[in-house]
Design a protein around this motif. Structure first.
Motif, PDB file in Angstrom:
ATOM      1  N   GLY A 164      -4.121   5.413   0.207  1.00  0.00           N
ATOM      2  CA  GLY A 164      -2.877   6.083  -0.352  1.00  0.00           C
ATOM      3  C   GLY A 164      -1.733   6.533   0.553  1.00  0.00           C
ATOM      4  O   GLY A 164      -0.798   7.238   0.279  1.00  0.00           O
TER       5      GLY A 164
ATOM      6  N   GLY B 133       0.131   4.802   2.239  1.00  0.00           N
ATOM      7  CA  GLY B 133       1.438   3.939   2.075  1.00  0.00           C
ATOM      8  C   GLY B 133       1.718   2.734   2.684  1.00  0.00           C
ATOM      9  O   GLY B 133       2.605   2.026   3.000  1.00  0.00           O
ATOM     10  N   LYS B 134       0.323   1.998   3.095  1.00  0.00           N
ATOM     11  CA  LYS B 134       0.347   0.588   3.532  1.00  0.00           C
ATOM     12  C   LYS B 134       0.999  -0.480   2.888  1.00  0.00           C
ATOM     13  O   LYS B 134       1.761  -1.144   3.162  1.00  0.00           O
ATOM     14  CB  LYS B 134      -1.131   0.289   3.570  1.00  0.00           C
ATOM     15  CG  LYS B 134      -2.010   1.024   4.614  1.00  0.00           C
ATOM     16  CD  LYS B 134      -3.515   0.679   4.813  1.00  0.00           C
ATOM     17  CE  LYS B 134      -4.171   0.911   3.153  1.00  0.00           C
ATOM     18  NZ  LYS B 134      -4.420   2.358   2.777  1.00  0.00           N
ATOM     19  N   THR B 135       0.697  -0.226   1.371  1.00  0.00           N
ATOM     20  CA  THR B 135       1.553  -1.430   0.484  1.00  0.00           C
ATOM     21  C   THR B 135       2.859  -1.303   0.553  1.00  0.00           C
ATOM     22  O   THR B 135       3.764  -2.304   0.565  1.00  0.00           O
ATOM     23  CB  THR B 135       0.808  -1.541  -0.855  1.00  0.00           C
ATOM     24  OG1 THR B 135      -0.691  -1.611  -0.586  1.00  0.00           O
ATOM     25  CG2 THR B 135       1.512  -2.593  -1.810  1.00  0.00           C
ATOM     26  N   THR B 136       3.215   0.000   0.508  1.00  0.00           N
ATOM     27  CA  THR B 136       4.855   0.244   0.518  1.00  0.00           C
ATOM     28  C   THR B 136       5.420  -0.024   1.908  1.00  0.00           C
ATOM     29  O   THR B 136       6.451  -1.108   1.752  1.00  0.00           O
ATOM     30  CB  THR B 136       4.878   1.851   0.492  1.00  0.00           C
ATOM     31  OG1 THR B 136       4.076   2.457  -0.873  1.00  0.00           O
ATOM     32  CG2 THR B 136       6.397   2.373   0.394  1.00  0.00           C
TER      33      THR B 136
ATOM     34  N   ASN C 260       4.161   8.377   7.611  1.00  0.00           N
ATOM     35  CA  ASN C 260       4.759   8.372   6.310  1.00  0.00           C
ATOM     36  C   ASN C 260       4.914   9.579   5.503  1.00  0.00           C
ATOM     37  O   ASN C 260       3.995  10.587   6.094  1.00  0.00           O
ATOM     38  CB  ASN C 260       3.938   7.128   5.615  1.00  0.00           C
ATOM     39  CG  ASN C 260       4.780   6.475   4.385  1.00  0.00           C
ATOM     40  OD1 ASN C 260       6.176   6.402   4.602  1.00  0.00           O
ATOM     41  ND2 ASN C 260       4.074   6.184   3.411  1.00  0.00           N
TER      42      ASN C 260
ATOM     43  N   ASP D  85       9.164  12.946   3.615  1.00  0.00           N
ATOM     44  CA  ASP D  85       9.731  13.586   2.624  1.00  0.00           C
ATOM     45  C   ASP D  85       9.219  14.934   2.105  1.00  0.00           C
ATOM     46  O   ASP D  85       9.795  15.775   1.505  1.00  0.00           O
ATOM     47  CB  ASP D  85      10.190  12.860   1.548  1.00  0.00           C
ATOM     48  CG  ASP D  85       9.278  12.085   0.916  1.00  0.00           C
ATOM     49  OD1 ASP D  85       8.270  11.558   1.636  1.00  0.00           O
ATOM     50  OD2 ASP D  85       9.040  11.805  -0.270  1.00  0.00           O
TER      51      ASP D  85
ATOM     52  N   HIS E 203       8.511   6.218   2.631  1.00  0.00           N
ATOM     53  CA  HIS E 203       8.322   5.058   2.159  1.00  0.00           C
ATOM     54  C   HIS E 203       8.524   3.805   2.982  1.00  0.00           C
ATOM     55  O   HIS E 203       9.384   2.832   2.387  1.00  0.00           O
ATOM     56  CB  HIS E 203       9.650   5.114   0.964  1.00  0.00           C
ATOM     57  CG  HIS E 203       9.560   6.291  -0.080  1.00  0.00           C
ATOM     58  ND1 HIS E 203       8.420   6.028  -1.100  1.00  0.00           N
ATOM     59  CD2 HIS E 203      10.040   7.352  -0.125  1.00  0.00           C
ATOM     60  CE1 HIS E 203       8.451   7.270  -1.919  1.00  0.00           C
ATOM     61  NE2 HIS E 203       9.572   7.660  -1.414  1.00  0.00           N
TER      62      HIS E 203
HETATM   63  N1  LIG Z   1       6.555  10.966  -1.670  1.00  0.00           N
HETATM   64  C1  LIG Z   1       6.373   9.973  -0.919  1.00  0.00           C
HETATM   65  N2  LIG Z   1       5.611   8.995  -1.759  1.00  0.00           N
HETATM   66  C2  LIG Z   1       5.153   7.836  -0.912  1.00  0.00           C
HETATM   67  C3  LIG Z   1       5.638   7.340   0.265  1.00  0.00           C
HETATM   68  N3  LIG Z   1       5.378   6.182   0.659  1.00  0.00           N
HETATM   69  C4  LIG Z   1       4.479   5.861  -0.460  1.00  0.00           C
HETATM   70  N4  LIG Z   1       4.267   6.711  -1.442  1.00  0.00           N
HETATM   71  C5  LIG Z   1       3.671   6.748  -2.686  1.00  0.00           C
HETATM   72  O1  LIG Z   1       2.330   6.869  -2.194  1.00  0.00           O
HETATM   73  C6  LIG Z   1       1.459   6.022  -3.228  1.00  0.00           C
HETATM   74  C7  LIG Z   1       0.475   5.149  -2.293  1.00  0.00           C
HETATM   75  O2  LIG Z   1       1.290   4.288  -1.717  1.00  0.00           O
HETATM   76  P1  LIG Z   1       0.694   2.856  -1.469  1.00  0.00           P
HETATM   77  O3  LIG Z   1       1.807   2.139  -0.530  1.00  0.00           O
HETATM   78  O4  LIG Z   1      -0.008   2.105  -2.530  1.00  0.00           O
HETATM   79  O5  LIG Z   1      -0.503   3.178  -0.460  1.00  0.00           O
HETATM   80  P2  LIG Z   1      -1.929   2.391   0.371  1.00  0.00           P
HETATM   81  O6  LIG Z   1      -1.974   2.732   1.563  1.00  0.00           O
HETATM   82  O7  LIG Z   1      -1.272   0.878   0.182  1.00  0.00           O
HETATM   83  O8  LIG Z   1      -2.653   2.735  -0.815  1.00  0.00           O
HETATM   84  P3  LIG Z   1      -4.413   2.052  -0.953  1.00  0.00           P
HETATM   85  O9  LIG Z   1      -4.369   0.724  -1.317  1.00  0.00           O
HETATM   86  O10 LIG Z   1      -4.808   2.774  -2.127  1.00  0.00           O
HETATM   87  O11 LIG Z   1      -5.037   2.493   0.146  1.00  0.00           O
HETATM   88  C8  LIG Z   1       2.285   5.413  -4.120  1.00  0.00           C
HETATM   89  O12 LIG Z   1       2.618   6.164  -5.201  1.00  0.00           O
HETATM   90  C9  LIG Z   1       3.599   5.268  -3.145  1.00  0.00           C
HETATM   91  O13 LIG Z   1       4.712   5.334  -4.144  1.00  0.00           O
HETATM   92  C10 LIG Z   1       6.653   8.234   0.791  1.00  0.00           C
HETATM   93  O14 LIG Z   1       6.941   8.297   2.049  1.00  0.00           O
HETATM   94  N5  LIG Z   1       6.854   9.492   0.204  1.00  0.00           N
END
Ligand SMILES: Nc1nc2c(ncn2[C@@H]2O[C@H](COP(=O)(O)OP(=O)(O)OP(=O)(O)O)[C@@H](O)[C@H]2O)c(=O)[nH]1
Length: 328
Positions: free
Chosen positions: A19, A21-24, A164, A167, A195
């Motif tokens: 979670g 923010g890797k995919t983001t 990341n 905010d 994000h």
């Molecule tokens: N408030 C906030 N939320 C964020 C930010 N970046 C990502 N998110 C949210 O955090 C959640 C997880 O983001 P992902 O990009 O899916 O994270 P990940 O690391 O790929 O997650 P996994 O694949 O589960 O390990 C999503 O709901 C995003 O919208 C940020 O900078 N601020």
């Protein structure tokens, strides 16, 4: 069109806890990186991956590696995928690409993936490990780092941190997170934002040993290894030329004995009798080295060897390192 393979195709690994923010970030890169064509490999935990479905639909090709994260199976799958990709390009069935981006699972230790590029000599002639990017969730990091050892391990591997979710926290908190990370890994670059909004050109093509061979760590950062009791970075230095035979022997012995503790290391060695730098990097027991650019002046010659790992005894490593100096 005839595919002319670039010298070696850079591979970036995107890691970070669940979670974070890797995919983001991956989506930001794919939307904003116009100059390079990127092949994406997503390493998912579990049989049915969903991560690839969260990656924006784009021109890029997404390849999935299912089936867990830490085992050799994934390494084999990854190596096979990388070979298959290049073969498809060479046979004309796939558009050429300039870079590979691998998104790891949130629970992965990046070691097996990074090791693939040292492990397989043929593969490392085609691809080279460019950057390991570790995404940090600034909001959850202070808690996560105590609860999940993967978090600091992923930090130990980073060439570049993306702080990341800024905010959700104050500037002061971001600074605290950044200080903590630099205590673990003082050589890494840091960018912060939310994000996944980062300067992408500063993120990719960062294999600094190949490209710039600059100082690995600024002197002001040298003492930061005292800050973390568990996973730490130590920086071994020597102003004298090294005896490469002695160094290789010693290095072989320490990776045998302490390789498990040495998560990541990078070094520039000033070797007696060599006009060029010897540059190398490795992960646990596997490493790759080669001749780098020539030293400009006699005075600029210096060996630096950064090791990031668990329970590293700086005094011991430094005294051992010194024994590899060429006697005058
Ligand atoms: N408030 C906030 N939320 C964020 C930010 N970046 C990502 N998110 C949210 O955090 C959640 C997880 O983001 P992902 O990009 O899916 O994270 P990940 O690391 O790929 O997650 P996994 O694949 O589960 O390990 C999503 O709901 C995003 O919208 C940020 O900078 N601020």
């Amino acid at each position: 069109m005839v595919f002319k393979r670039p010298e070696r195709i850079p591979v970036s690994i995107l890691t970070g806890f669940l979670g974070s923010g890797k995919t983001t970030l991956l989506n930001e890169i794919l939307m904003n990186e116009q100059e390079e064509r990127i092949a994406v490999i997503v390493n998912e935990f579990g049989k049915t991956g969903i991560d690839h479905q969260l990656v924006i639909s784009s021109e890029e090709d997404i390849y999935e590696l299912n089936n867990g994260c830490l085992c050799c199976k994934v390494r084999t799958d990854l190596i096979n995928t990388l070979y298959a990709l290049i073969q498809a390009v060479e046979e004309g069935g796939h558009t050429p690409f300039d870079r590979v981006l691998i998104e790891t699972t949130g629970l992965a230790e990046p070691a097996p993936i990074a090791q693939s590029f040292f492990f397989d000599p043929e593969l490392s002639e085609i691809y080279h490990l460019d950057t390991i990017i570790t995404v940090i969730d600034c909001y959850h990091f202070p808690k996560q780092m105590h609860e999940h050892e993967e978090v600091l391990k992923q930090a130990a591997f980073a060439d570049h941190f993306i702080l990341n979710k800024t905010d959700l926290v104050s500037e002061e908190d971001v600074k605290k997170v950044s200080n903590r990370l630099l205590a673990v890994n003082p050589g890494a670059q840091i960018q912060s934002g939310s994000h996944g909004s980062v300067v992408i050109k500063d993120l990719l093509n960062k294999f600094s040993f190949d490209l710039h061979e600059k100082r690995l760590i600024e002197p002001s950062e040298l003492n930061s290894h005292h800050l973390d009791p568990d996973i730490t970075a130590i920086v071994l230095t020597s102003e004298n030329d090294m005896d490469m035979t002695a160094f290789e022997k010693w290095f072989g012995r320490i990776i045998d004995e302490k390789g498990e503790q040495m998560y990541r290391y990078k070094g520039i060695i000033s070797a007696a009798g060599f006009e060029k730098r010897i540059v190398f990097q490795g992960v646990h027991m596997l490493f790759a080295g080669k001749a780098g650019s020539p030293w400009k002046t006699r005075g600029s010659r210096k060996s630096e060897f950064v090791i990031i790992g668990k329970d590293l005894d700086y005094e011991w490593f430094q005294s051992q390192f010194k024994t590899c100096e060429k006697s005058k």
